[in-house]
Design a protein around this motif. Sequence first.
Motif, PDB file in Angstrom:
ATOM      1  N   ARG A  13       8.678   2.242  -0.062  1.00 24.08           N
ATOM      2  CA  ARG A  13       8.817   3.759  -0.848  1.00 24.08           C
ATOM      3  C   ARG A  13       9.754   3.504  -1.787  1.00 24.08           C
ATOM      4  O   ARG A  13      10.880   2.751  -2.058  1.00 24.08           O
ATOM      5  N   ASP A  14       9.599   4.072  -3.069  1.00 20.69           N
ATOM      6  CA  ASP A  14      10.690   4.510  -4.112  1.00 20.69           C
ATOM      7  C   ASP A  14      11.246   3.070  -4.825  1.00 20.69           C
ATOM      8  O   ASP A  14      12.304   2.710  -4.974  1.00 20.69           O
ATOM      9  N   ASN A  15      10.065   2.378  -5.154  1.00 18.50           N
ATOM     10  CA  ASN A  15      10.402   1.135  -5.936  1.00 18.50           C
ATOM     11  C   ASN A  15       9.693   1.161  -7.436  1.00 18.50           C
ATOM     12  O   ASN A  15       9.245   2.485  -7.777  1.00 18.50           O
ATOM     13  N   PHE A  16       9.429  -0.016  -7.983  1.00 20.55           N
ATOM     14  CA  PHE A  16       8.751   0.135  -9.176  1.00 20.55           C
ATOM     15  C   PHE A  16       7.254  -0.577  -9.380  1.00 20.55           C
ATOM     16  O   PHE A  16       7.043  -1.103 -10.296  1.00 20.55           O
ATOM     17  N   ILE A  17       6.603  -0.745  -8.259  1.00 20.14           N
ATOM     18  CA  ILE A  17       5.467  -1.374  -8.393  1.00 20.14           C
ATOM     19  C   ILE A  17       4.445  -0.682  -8.890  1.00 20.14           C
ATOM     20  O   ILE A  17       3.892   0.515  -8.667  1.00 20.14           O
ATOM     21  N   GLU A  18       3.847  -1.247  -9.981  1.00 15.45           N
ATOM     22  CA  GLU A  18       2.855  -0.519 -10.946  1.00 15.45           C
ATOM     23  C   GLU A  18       1.543  -1.112 -10.718  1.00 15.45           C
ATOM     24  O   GLU A  18       0.556  -0.262 -10.693  1.00 15.45           O
ATOM     25  N   SER A  19       1.405  -2.467 -10.315  1.00 13.41           N
ATOM     26  CA  SER A  19      -0.032  -2.967 -10.178  1.00 13.41           C
ATOM     27  C   SER A  19       0.183  -4.144  -9.120  1.00 13.41           C
ATOM     28  O   SER A  19       1.218  -4.815  -9.272  1.00 13.41           O
ATOM     29  N   GLU A  20      -0.726  -4.495  -8.056  1.00 14.09           N
ATOM     30  CA  GLU A  20      -0.577  -5.575  -7.364  1.00 14.09           C
ATOM     31  C   GLU A  20      -2.176  -5.700  -6.625  1.00 14.09           C
ATOM     32  O   GLU A  20      -2.833  -4.682  -6.937  1.00 14.09           O
ATOM     33  N   ASP A  21      -2.176  -6.633  -5.945  1.00 11.72           N
ATOM     34  CA  ASP A  21      -3.318  -7.223  -5.265  1.00 11.72           C
ATOM     35  C   ASP A  21      -3.104  -6.906  -3.864  1.00 11.72           C
ATOM     36  O   ASP A  21      -2.342  -7.586  -3.163  1.00 11.72           O
ATOM     37  N   PRO A  22      -3.813  -5.894  -2.934  1.00  8.70           N
ATOM     38  CA  PRO A  22      -3.585  -5.634  -1.557  1.00  8.70           C
ATOM     39  C   PRO A  22      -3.617  -7.282  -0.770  1.00  8.70           C
ATOM     40  O   PRO A  22      -2.849  -7.099   0.131  1.00  8.70           O
ATOM     41  N   SER A  23      -4.431  -8.007  -1.387  1.00 15.42           N
ATOM     42  CA  SER A  23      -4.654  -9.220  -0.515  1.00 15.42           C
ATOM     43  C   SER A  23      -3.386 -10.028  -0.383  1.00 15.42           C
ATOM     44  O   SER A  23      -3.161 -11.004   0.358  1.00 15.42           O
ATOM     45  N   ARG A  24      -2.327  -9.914  -1.087  1.00  8.71           N
ATOM     46  CA  ARG A  24      -1.082 -10.353  -1.124  1.00  8.71           C
ATOM     47  C   ARG A  24      -0.248  -9.891   0.039  1.00  8.71           C
ATOM     48  O   ARG A  24       0.758 -10.552   0.366  1.00  8.71           O
ATOM     49  N   LEU A  25      -0.645  -8.842   0.684  1.00  7.61           N
ATOM     50  CA  LEU A  25       0.009  -8.370   1.830  1.00  7.61           C
ATOM     51  C   LEU A  25      -0.520  -9.186   3.212  1.00  7.61           C
ATOM     52  O   LEU A  25      -1.503  -9.513   3.269  1.00  7.61           O
ATOM     53  N   PRO A  26       0.478  -9.284   4.340  1.00  2.00           N
ATOM     54  CA  PRO A  26      -0.090  -9.942   5.379  1.00  2.00           C
ATOM     55  C   PRO A  26      -1.186  -9.001   6.239  1.00  2.00           C
ATOM     56  O   PRO A  26      -1.129  -8.276   6.931  1.00  2.00           O
ATOM     57  N   SER A  27      -2.335  -9.626   6.022  1.00  2.00           N
ATOM     58  CA  SER A  27      -3.619  -8.797   6.252  1.00  2.00           C
ATOM     59  C   SER A  27      -4.156  -8.613   7.597  1.00  2.00           C
ATOM     60  O   SER A  27      -4.379  -7.933   8.385  1.00  2.00           O
ATOM     61  N   GLU A  28      -3.352  -9.685   8.476  1.00  3.66           N
ATOM     62  CA  GLU A  28      -3.950  -9.856   9.855  1.00  3.66           C
ATOM     63  C   GLU A  28      -2.806  -9.136  10.942  1.00  3.66           C
ATOM     64  O   GLU A  28      -3.259  -8.902  11.980  1.00  3.66           O
ATOM     65  N   SER A  29      -1.738  -8.638  10.226  1.00  2.78           N
ATOM     66  CA  SER A  29      -0.793  -7.941  11.230  1.00  2.78           C
ATOM     67  C   SER A  29      -0.474  -6.672  10.739  1.00  2.78           C
ATOM     68  O   SER A  29       0.037  -5.769  11.372  1.00  2.78           O
ATOM     69  N   ASN A  68      -0.331   6.224  -6.797  1.00  3.23           N
ATOM     70  CA  ASN A  68      -1.191   7.273  -7.299  1.00  3.23           C
ATOM     71  C   ASN A  68      -2.543   6.739  -7.745  1.00  3.23           C
ATOM     72  O   ASN A  68      -3.286   7.676  -8.367  1.00  3.23           O
ATOM     73  N   ASP A  69      -2.742   5.403  -7.782  1.00  2.00           N
ATOM     74  CA  ASP A  69      -4.015   4.962  -8.148  1.00  2.00           C
ATOM     75  C   ASP A  69      -4.603   4.720  -6.873  1.00  2.00           C
ATOM     76  O   ASP A  69      -4.885   4.223  -5.826  1.00  2.00           O
ATOM     77  N   GLU A  70      -5.774   5.633  -7.080  1.00  3.17           N
ATOM     78  CA  GLU A  70      -6.779   6.010  -5.781  1.00  3.17           C
ATOM     79  C   GLU A  70      -7.731   4.664  -5.674  1.00  3.17           C
ATOM     80  O   GLU A  70      -8.106   4.331  -4.550  1.00  3.17           O
ATOM     81  N   THR A  71      -7.774   3.858  -6.541  1.00  4.47           N
ATOM     82  CA  THR A  71      -8.785   2.568  -6.479  1.00  4.47           C
ATOM     83  C   THR A  71      -7.769   1.726  -5.610  1.00  4.47           C
ATOM     84  O   THR A  71      -8.574   1.012  -4.707  1.00  4.47           O
ATOM     85  N   PHE A  72      -6.552   1.483  -5.918  1.00  4.24           N
ATOM     86  CA  PHE A  72      -5.744   0.839  -5.238  1.00  4.24           C
ATOM     87  C   PHE A  72      -5.786   1.184  -3.788  1.00  4.24           C
ATOM     88  O   PHE A  72      -5.651   0.380  -2.959  1.00  4.24           O
ATOM     89  N   VAL A  73      -5.668   2.404  -3.655  1.00  4.19           N
ATOM     90  CA  VAL A  73      -5.484   2.883  -2.115  1.00  4.19           C
ATOM     91  C   VAL A  73      -6.570   2.611  -1.356  1.00  4.19           C
ATOM     92  O   VAL A  73      -6.648   2.051  -0.237  1.00  4.19           O
ATOM     93  N   LYS A  74      -7.969   2.863  -1.938  1.00  4.73           N
ATOM     94  CA  LYS A  74      -9.015   2.445  -1.343  1.00  4.73           C
ATOM     95  C   LYS A  74      -9.161   1.060  -0.902  1.00  4.73           C
ATOM     96  O   LYS A  74      -9.692   0.640   0.391  1.00  4.73           O
ATOM     97  N   LYS A  75      -8.626   0.235  -1.970  1.00  2.67           N
ATOM     98  CA  LYS A  75      -8.546  -1.256  -1.599  1.00  2.67           C
ATOM     99  C   LYS A  75      -7.946  -1.847  -0.641  1.00  2.67           C
ATOM    100  O   LYS A  75      -8.135  -2.659   0.041  1.00  2.67           O
ATOM    101  N   LEU A  76      -6.843  -0.857  -0.588  1.00  2.00           N
ATOM    102  CA  LEU A  76      -5.848  -1.292   0.596  1.00  2.00           C
ATOM    103  C   LEU A  76      -6.455  -1.107   2.125  1.00  2.00           C
ATOM    104  O   LEU A  76      -6.445  -2.040   2.885  1.00  2.00           O
ATOM    105  N   TRP A  77      -7.268  -0.038   2.199  1.00  2.00           N
ATOM    106  CA  TRP A  77      -7.924   0.278   3.342  1.00  2.00           C
ATOM    107  C   TRP A  77      -8.880  -1.075   3.801  1.00  2.00           C
ATOM    108  O   TRP A  77      -9.328  -1.356   4.687  1.00  2.00           O
ATOM    109  N   LYS A  78      -9.548  -1.317   2.678  1.00  2.00           N
ATOM    110  CA  LYS A  78     -10.748  -2.153   2.761  1.00  2.00           C
ATOM    111  C   LYS A  78     -10.195  -3.823   3.133  1.00  2.00           C
ATOM    112  O   LYS A  78     -10.694  -4.494   3.753  1.00  2.00           O
ATOM    113  N   THR A  79      -8.843  -4.019   2.462  1.00  2.00           N
ATOM    114  CA  THR A  79      -8.627  -5.327   2.420  1.00  2.00           C
ATOM    115  C   THR A  79      -7.608  -5.466   3.765  1.00  2.00           C
ATOM    116  O   THR A  79      -7.687  -6.697   4.195  1.00  2.00           O
TER     117      THR A  79
END
Length: 256
Positions: free
Chosen positions: A135-151, A164-175
């Motif tokens: 929270r409260d950083n300056f991340i503007e664009s990223e790829d959810p696949s860079r997060l630890p997906s299995e844990s 605030n990017d709805e497309t990114f949020v939806k992709k998080l849930w899928k990824t």
Amino acid sequence: FRPCPAMGDEEEIAEYKKLALQLIPDLTELSFQSVLQNNVAEKIPRDADEEEVFGKVMALETVHLEWLYLSRLHPPPVVAALRNCRVLFLQHNRLRRVEGIAGFQNLEFLALQSNFLTDFSGIERLPSLVFLDLRDNFIESEDPSRLPSESLQILKIKGNPIANDETFVKKLWKTLPVLSELDQEEDPATMSRPSSSYLGRSMTLSSMRELEEEEEQEEDVADAGEGVGHLPEHLPLAAREGHEDRRPQQPVGNES
């Protein structure tokens, strides 16, 4: 020096951080002594045996390095000595990148709220990470696949432009297949995800929520160090009690 603005006002927070940068110098280097000073109750003599000091740092499972005005995690030998920790508090610093912790095999909880991060660098290779607070950083664009997906089960990203990017949020849930909570919201598509038993862990969502409710009753919502999240039951008690605001009376400087 004016008070910190209310959490959630992104423009005010960004302005506050810029002002803080002008008034308080960065801490650019940790030492074994400074790590112990922030995490061990006993006083460590300056002339303490190096092997003893190193061993104490290596034994830490919960590490508090918040409110130290850190601009980077350095030097590598000190950071590497923390590789056995399971809980790492780094909120309210000035980190632009998270260096040196990639590959921490045991790290399950990582608090990075209120830094200067612009991407997920350094977070990708954390195979055991369950809880991540960005929270409260300056991340503007990223790829959810860079997060630890299995844990990764709990993620907090409010206060970043990308939240605030709805497309990114939806992709998080899928990824992220085992993600159960995103900023305290459950998956809107299924309202459920595999429990932690899927990972072979003793943690359950119900136990985490109970712990969060207890913390909310005990902490003042306006406290600047509040709300880094809830912790798994199986983590050390000291870690689960470590959500208090631990701002030092004076910044911990570089010590020899």
